[in-house]
Each structure stands twice: as C-alpha cells, then as structure tokens.
Write a protein that holds these residues in place. Structure first.
Motif: not given
Length: 400
Positions: A98-110
C-alpha cells in the motif's frame, strides 16, 4: 471451493462502503471477469502524487478519491492476471505494498517502480465520476478525450492531472476505512495439507469442547492450516490459515485452556477441520472462539512442495533481499532489516487463470492485495518465482 459460511462476515462493512457511492468523488468499477488491482495518479498540493492499491472484484466498485472533483484529469493503472495494461506514458511511482508517494521522478533510485498510467477525462464541470474497466485491452468506459501530455514546468493550477485530495476521511485512501476491497468471502484451497508422516502426540479428546454453536459469534466450519502459537502485542494466541484469512484464538478466553495447550502439540502446516464462532474481523484477520479441531494429515497433493519452501532464502541476483517462510506466512528483510510480512497459500492456478500451477499466492493482510507467483523451480536449494502479472522472475537460494 468457496466457503459460504464465511461469506457474510463483512456484509455490513461492504454495504456501508457501497452506500458511500452516493457521495461525490472518483469511483472505479470492474466490469471484467477477474480481479482488477488499481492505482491512481494526480497533482497533489505539493507535487504529483500516486496512491494504491485497491483490489476490485468483478462487478464491484471502489471509491479511490472522496470529495467533490474540482479538476478534469486523473490517471490510473489497472492490473489483472490475464491482461497486459497499456499505459499512455503518464509516469508515476509505485510500490508492491500500500502506498502514497509524493513525486513522480527518480522512482527506481528511491526504491520504487515506475508505472505508465492512462488518463481519465472527467469533463469540465464534473463533481463526481465513475470509471468502468471492461475487457477490451485495458481501455475503460466513461470518456475518451485525451489531454495534452504533461511536461515539466506546467502551471500547477488548473493543469491536466490536478485533483483535490479527499475531504471524506472515511474513504480517503487505499487501505483506509471504507476504501479498497472489502473481504466478504473465503476462498478455501482444500489441497493444502502436510505430509502423512507428521507426528501426532495430542489427545483428540482435548481438541473437543462442549461450547454451544453460535454462543460467542457467527458459527463457521472450514478446512484450515495450523500456523502455530505466538506472542504479539502482549497477547498470546494460536492461529490458523483458511484461504486468505488468518484466524486467531486467544489464551485466557472462552476457548478452554486444555484445548489451547493441545494446539501447542500440533505441527505447523497441519490441516484441520476447524469449528468455531467468529467474534470479530479486521482486514484479513479474524478473532475466533474454537469449538473443535479435527486434525486431517495425509491428504495433501502439495505436501512436498509446501515442506520445501519453508525456511530462509536469499535473492540470488540481489543479495540485499532475504525471505523466511514459516507455515502460511512469509517475512521479507532488506539489508538485514525487516521489510514486510504477508500471508501465502499454494494453489493450482492464479485467480481467473488456467493451467499455470503450481503457484504461490501472497496476500497483503492490510489491503487484501493478492500477488500470484508461478513456481518455475523448486529443487536443489533453489526456488525460482515469476510474478504472473508482470513477468518478472526472481531466483532464491536457500540459506543454510
């Protein structure tokens, strides 16, 4: 085999969730023949935001955003076991949990993955909108207009993809009260039983009681797997797994102590006919009073496979990830630190698919999201699993 006895356990909660559909918001309905697992993306107050997951059964709907819709465009992703989702290059971050993620860039790095989502056009003045998923390659009904592709630097005010966060605290996010998939039935896998030569040292008389049926809650009877006894949050209990459910019976409760002590003598993974009363449920976990337990060893087509997957494993390609399988539960660690915990069951095929078994189904107890893995290899200290939906394979090596 579907267990009709437990089907009505969450009927009240399901009705409450469906009754909420009269309010404004964004709903997703499933008009396909299989479970759809859904995530959404939108422009939040600080940045682009993505949320998931909702499991939506065939014929059901889920409220994914509450409150009046004040913007026109939203974005969605939908997984199923028999269809590859085709996005429109609107990229958002996601996680298996389950997720709520702010930001749509550098996904893999995060530490996330990147999803390519499709666009939802709600119209210029809509306060509420329903997206209906149909069997046509992932394209929904409810609007076919395409907005200009989003670019970096877009004005955050009134741009495609902006939305308002939910003002309905009862339905405002995945896994929250009133949102996501309601668990209203048990799918019982009757092929899950341990080997015939499991030792039996318990007295069968100690596993019987005189408790009247229905004396403490909704009566039920089901085939289950014994999970063992444990201490959690200062409370001692023994537990069973039946389908996607974990059923817990507590010490110093209505269940007689002699039965609780007898349970301690059962082997983990022992199949039993479990008779009891359902006291309460939360997510995929139920508190029960046990009226009787009947061990049923020696009936398992998958006994050798179940015994093989028990124990500690390490990701052969990325040594940072380890997992431990104990009974019908699996624990994941990253770099030695606990990461997540899931339930599991073995089955002949994934939900809604044919001839893919044997498979290992993992269940997230918080949101009832099910992930299906085809077991490609289980021998010689190696366990190779392939995520059926995404086609990703992981090879684990046993830790001695």
């Amino acid at each position: 085999m579907r267990n009709a006895i437990l089907r009505t356990l969450a009927a009240g909660a399901l009705w409450a969730a469906m009754a909420g559909g009269a309010q404004a918001g964004l709903d997703v309905c499933n008009d396909t023949d299989v479970v759809q697992t859904v995530a959404i993306g939108f422009k939040g107050e600080r940045d682009w935001t993505s949320e998931g997951w909702w499991n939506i059964d065939p014929g059901d709907c889920a409220r994914v955003l509450g409150g009046d819709l004040t913007q026109r465009y939203y974005y969605y992703y939908a997984e199923s076991v028999n269809e590859n989702f085709q996005g429109q290059d609107y990229f958002f971050c996601a996680s298996n949990e389950v997720f709520s993620i702010v930001g749509d860039t550098s996904c893999e790095q995060r530490g996330y993955e990147t999803l390519s989502m499709r666009e939802i056009d709600t119209g210029e003045t809509a306060r509420e909108f329903t997206l209906t998923l149909v069997d046509d390659g992932g394209k929904p009904t409810g609007g076919d207009k395409i907005a200009p592709k989003l670019e970096d630097g877009d004005n955050p005010d009134n741009t495609p993809g902006e939305t308002i966060t939910s003002t309905d605290t009862d339905t405002s996010g995945p896994g929250g009260p009133g949102s996501g998939e309601e668990v209203n039935e048990v799918v019982q896998d009757t092929t899950v039983v341990p080997p015939e030569d499991v030792p039996m040292s318990v007295s069968m008389e100690d596993l019987k009681t005189e408790i009247p049926q229905g004396n403490h809650g909704k009566p039920f009877e089901t085939v289950a797997l014994f999970q063992g006894c444990e201490l959690e949050g200062g409370r001692e209990f023994c537990s069973f797994h039946a389908g996607d459910w974990k059923m817990r019976v507590f010490y110093r409760g209505p269940t007689p102590e002699r039965l609780m002590y007898a349970l301690e003598e059962l082997a983990i993974n022992m199949p039993v006919l479990l008779k009891g009363d359902m006291v309460e449920t939360k997510g995929n976990i139920a508190a029960i009073v046990v009226r009787g337990v009947e061990p049923r060893p020696g009936e398992d087509e998958e006994s050798l496979l179940r015994a093989y997957i028990q124990g500690d494993w390490i990701d052969q390609g990325d040594g940072r990830w380890e997992m431990t399988v104990l009974g019908s539960e699996v624990y994941y660690r990253q770099d030695g630190d606990f990461s997540t915990h899931r339930f599991l069951r073995l089955a002949k095929e994934c939900d809604g698919s044919n001839g893919q078994g044997p498979v290992l189904v993992q269940i997230n107890a918080d949101n009832n999201r099910r992930t299906c893995y085809r077991i490609d290899r289980a021998e010689g200290g190696v366990l190779e699993l392939t995520d059926v939906r995404r086609g990703r394979s992981t090879t684990y090596r046993r830790i001695q």
